[in-house]
Design a protein around this motif. Sequence first.
Motif, PDB file in Angstrom:
ATOM      1  N   GLU A  49      15.860   1.329  35.060  1.00 58.94           N
ATOM      2  CA  GLU A  49      17.158   1.564  34.618  1.00 58.94           C
ATOM      3  C   GLU A  49      17.449   2.996  34.198  1.00 58.94           C
ATOM      4  O   GLU A  49      18.400   3.705  34.672  1.00 58.94           O
ATOM      5  CB  GLU A  49      17.325   0.873  33.361  1.00 58.94           C
ATOM      6  CG  GLU A  49      17.403  -0.630  33.575  1.00 58.94           C
ATOM      7  CD  GLU A  49      17.561  -1.352  32.380  1.00 58.94           C
ATOM      8  OE1 GLU A  49      17.811  -1.004  31.221  1.00 58.94           O
ATOM      9  OE2 GLU A  49      17.148  -2.684  32.324  1.00 58.94           O
ATOM     10  N   LEU A  50      16.433   3.820  33.852  1.00 59.41           N
ATOM     11  CA  LEU A  50      16.301   5.156  33.577  1.00 59.41           C
ATOM     12  C   LEU A  50      16.675   6.064  34.816  1.00 59.41           C
ATOM     13  O   LEU A  50      17.360   6.811  34.949  1.00 59.41           O
ATOM     14  CB  LEU A  50      15.140   5.810  32.858  1.00 59.41           C
ATOM     15  CG  LEU A  50      15.076   7.147  32.540  1.00 59.41           C
ATOM     16  CD1 LEU A  50      15.991   7.711  31.864  1.00 59.41           C
ATOM     17  CD2 LEU A  50      13.892   7.431  32.019  1.00 59.41           C
ATOM     18  N   VAL A  51      15.829   5.757  36.029  1.00 57.14           N
ATOM     19  CA  VAL A  51      15.946   6.265  37.528  1.00 57.14           C
ATOM     20  C   VAL A  51      17.571   6.187  37.654  1.00 57.14           C
ATOM     21  O   VAL A  51      17.915   6.996  38.322  1.00 57.14           O
ATOM     22  CB  VAL A  51      15.048   5.809  38.255  1.00 57.14           C
ATOM     23  CG1 VAL A  51      15.088   6.107  39.656  1.00 57.14           C
ATOM     24  CG2 VAL A  51      13.346   6.168  37.686  1.00 57.14           C
ATOM     25  N   ASP A  52      17.938   4.911  37.700  1.00 52.06           N
ATOM     26  CA  ASP A  52      19.366   4.609  38.121  1.00 52.06           C
ATOM     27  C   ASP A  52      20.331   5.583  37.270  1.00 52.06           C
ATOM     28  O   ASP A  52      21.082   6.100  37.979  1.00 52.06           O
ATOM     29  CB  ASP A  52      19.734   3.065  37.841  1.00 52.06           C
ATOM     30  CG  ASP A  52      19.176   1.910  38.736  1.00 52.06           C
ATOM     31  OD1 ASP A  52      18.565   2.543  39.901  1.00 52.06           O
ATOM     32  OD2 ASP A  52      19.216   1.060  38.272  1.00 52.06           O
ATOM     33  N   ARG A  53      20.035   5.612  36.087  1.00 48.62           N
ATOM     34  CA  ARG A  53      21.100   6.550  35.390  1.00 48.62           C
ATOM     35  C   ARG A  53      20.727   7.990  35.818  1.00 48.62           C
ATOM     36  O   ARG A  53      21.929   8.808  35.896  1.00 48.62           O
ATOM     37  CB  ARG A  53      20.680   6.319  33.884  1.00 48.62           C
ATOM     38  CG  ARG A  53      21.351   7.237  32.729  1.00 48.62           C
ATOM     39  CD  ARG A  53      22.556   6.540  32.684  1.00 48.62           C
ATOM     40  NE  ARG A  53      23.394   7.367  31.797  1.00 48.62           N
ATOM     41  CZ  ARG A  53      24.588   7.135  31.257  1.00 48.62           C
ATOM     42  NH1 ARG A  53      25.322   6.145  31.780  1.00 48.62           N
ATOM     43  NH2 ARG A  53      25.195   7.898  30.475  1.00 48.62           N
ATOM     44  N   ILE A  54      19.613   8.492  35.916  1.00 48.86           N
ATOM     45  CA  ILE A  54      19.404   9.976  36.435  1.00 48.86           C
ATOM     46  C   ILE A  54      20.161   9.899  37.813  1.00 48.86           C
ATOM     47  O   ILE A  54      20.784  10.935  38.248  1.00 48.86           O
ATOM     48  CB  ILE A  54      17.999  10.167  36.350  1.00 48.86           C
ATOM     49  CG1 ILE A  54      17.474  10.046  34.806  1.00 48.86           C
ATOM     50  CG2 ILE A  54      17.645  11.679  37.448  1.00 48.86           C
ATOM     51  CD1 ILE A  54      15.828  10.311  34.929  1.00 48.86           C
ATOM     52  N   ARG A  55      19.933   8.909  38.804  1.00 50.29           N
ATOM     53  CA  ARG A  55      20.239   9.182  40.176  1.00 50.29           C
ATOM     54  C   ARG A  55      21.783   9.165  40.139  1.00 50.29           C
ATOM     55  O   ARG A  55      22.419  10.014  40.709  1.00 50.29           O
ATOM     56  CB  ARG A  55      19.924   8.001  41.029  1.00 50.29           C
ATOM     57  CG  ARG A  55      20.274   8.056  42.245  1.00 50.29           C
ATOM     58  CD  ARG A  55      20.254   6.718  42.929  1.00 50.29           C
ATOM     59  NE  ARG A  55      20.927   5.571  42.362  1.00 50.29           N
ATOM     60  CZ  ARG A  55      20.632   4.471  42.221  1.00 50.29           C
ATOM     61  NH1 ARG A  55      19.308   4.122  42.504  1.00 50.29           N
ATOM     62  NH2 ARG A  55      21.671   3.539  41.379  1.00 50.29           N
ATOM     63  N   ASP A  56      22.412   8.418  39.116  1.00 58.13           N
ATOM     64  CA  ASP A  56      23.860   8.395  39.218  1.00 58.13           C
ATOM     65  C   ASP A  56      24.595   9.493  38.564  1.00 58.13           C
ATOM     66  O   ASP A  56      25.700  10.103  39.004  1.00 58.13           O
ATOM     67  CB  ASP A  56      24.559   7.191  38.288  1.00 58.13           C
ATOM     68  CG  ASP A  56      23.868   5.787  39.080  1.00 58.13           C
ATOM     69  OD1 ASP A  56      23.728   5.769  40.100  1.00 58.13           O
ATOM     70  OD2 ASP A  56      24.098   4.991  38.290  1.00 58.13           O
ATOM     71  N   HIS A  57      23.841  10.378  37.961  1.00 58.38           N
ATOM     72  CA  HIS A  57      24.476  11.568  37.406  1.00 58.38           C
ATOM     73  C   HIS A  57      23.862  12.810  37.809  1.00 58.38           C
ATOM     74  O   HIS A  57      24.309  13.990  37.708  1.00 58.38           O
ATOM     75  CB  HIS A  57      24.288  11.417  35.930  1.00 58.38           C
ATOM     76  CG  HIS A  57      25.194  10.343  35.153  1.00 58.38           C
ATOM     77  ND1 HIS A  57      26.345  10.469  35.055  1.00 58.38           N
ATOM     78  CD2 HIS A  57      24.660   9.047  34.818  1.00 58.38           C
ATOM     79  CE1 HIS A  57      26.825   9.351  34.759  1.00 58.38           C
ATOM     80  NE2 HIS A  57      25.750   8.347  34.494  1.00 58.38           N
ATOM     81  N   ALA A  58      22.704  12.821  38.466  1.00 54.25           N
ATOM     82  CA  ALA A  58      22.039  14.242  38.903  1.00 54.25           C
ATOM     83  C   ALA A  58      22.604  15.061  39.753  1.00 54.25           C
ATOM     84  O   ALA A  58      22.699  16.251  39.389  1.00 54.25           O
ATOM     85  CB  ALA A  58      20.609  13.829  39.508  1.00 54.25           C
ATOM     86  N   SER A  59      23.446  14.442  40.566  1.00 52.65           N
ATOM     87  CA  SER A  59      24.061  15.470  41.735  1.00 52.65           C
ATOM     88  C   SER A  59      25.043  16.372  41.065  1.00 52.65           C
ATOM     89  O   SER A  59      25.413  17.184  41.596  1.00 52.65           O
ATOM     90  CB  SER A  59      24.573  14.351  42.822  1.00 52.65           C
ATOM     91  OG  SER A  59      25.859  13.768  42.296  1.00 52.65           O
ATOM     92  N   PHE A  60      25.593  15.818  39.766  1.00 49.03           N
ATOM     93  CA  PHE A  60      26.603  16.503  39.143  1.00 49.03           C
ATOM     94  C   PHE A  60      26.177  18.035  38.541  1.00 49.03           C
ATOM     95  O   PHE A  60      26.705  18.712  38.123  1.00 49.03           O
ATOM     96  CB  PHE A  60      27.241  15.893  37.820  1.00 49.03           C
ATOM     97  CG  PHE A  60      28.130  14.527  38.631  1.00 49.03           C
ATOM     98  CD1 PHE A  60      29.169  14.730  39.254  1.00 49.03           C
ATOM     99  CD2 PHE A  60      27.638  13.486  38.351  1.00 49.03           C
ATOM    100  CE1 PHE A  60      29.916  13.635  39.810  1.00 49.03           C
ATOM    101  CE2 PHE A  60      28.234  12.268  38.796  1.00 49.03           C
ATOM    102  CZ  PHE A  60      29.168  12.396  39.565  1.00 49.03           C
ATOM    103  N   ALA A  61      24.778  18.009  38.317  1.00 46.97           N
ATOM    104  CA  ALA A  61      24.237  19.135  37.918  1.00 46.97           C
ATOM    105  C   ALA A  61      23.866  20.195  38.563  1.00 46.97           C
ATOM    106  O   ALA A  61      23.462  21.520  38.210  1.00 46.97           O
ATOM    107  CB  ALA A  61      22.644  18.593  37.223  1.00 46.97           C
ATOM    108  N   PHE A  62      24.250  20.158  40.005  1.00 50.49           N
ATOM    109  CA  PHE A  62      23.986  21.100  40.983  1.00 50.49           C
ATOM    110  C   PHE A  62      25.272  21.868  41.372  1.00 50.49           C
ATOM    111  O   PHE A  62      26.352  21.121  41.634  1.00 50.49           O
ATOM    112  CB  PHE A  62      23.460  20.507  42.167  1.00 50.49           C
ATOM    113  CG  PHE A  62      21.897  19.940  41.786  1.00 50.49           C
ATOM    114  CD1 PHE A  62      20.811  20.916  41.798  1.00 50.49           C
ATOM    115  CD2 PHE A  62      21.880  18.777  41.555  1.00 50.49           C
ATOM    116  CE1 PHE A  62      19.685  20.314  41.516  1.00 50.49           C
ATOM    117  CE2 PHE A  62      20.508  18.238  41.229  1.00 50.49           C
ATOM    118  CZ  PHE A  62      19.612  19.121  41.210  1.00 50.49           C
TER     119      PHE A  62
END
Length: 132
Positions: A49-62
């Motif tokens: 679940e944590l990996v899903d959350r990170i994956r869903d939001h990570a691209s916005f950090a770049f």
Amino acid sequence: MKTSPLTQTVLDEARRQVETCCREFTDPDVATVRDAVEGVQQLTGALGELVDRIRDHASFAFDDENQYVGEELVRDLHATRGCLTTAGLLVAPALDDLRELTGSAADLTSTTPELTGSAVELTGTTPRTAAR
């Protein structure tokens, strides 16, 4: 690694708890092994679940210039999620056997984890068919 204070506190506590479990897991009986395997299965689900959350939001950090890094990260996290899903599926039959050995009627329900969203897409199967 830079993280928010709340996130760092939670991750530090999780690490401490896992380290405590590892230190205390000596000379176990079957029920203790069952409890530990249940914990591992629950932990892999929570990590998924944590990996899903990170994956869903990570691209916005770049920013646009480094977006390729975010895209690669998302692909890597997708693969990581698949590994965590597989881990839960792999221990499910053994956990069912451990529950039978310990004889607790309440524990005899199947332990095959529920897969949601991207996990089902990733494996291309449902938990019941994957565990067979």
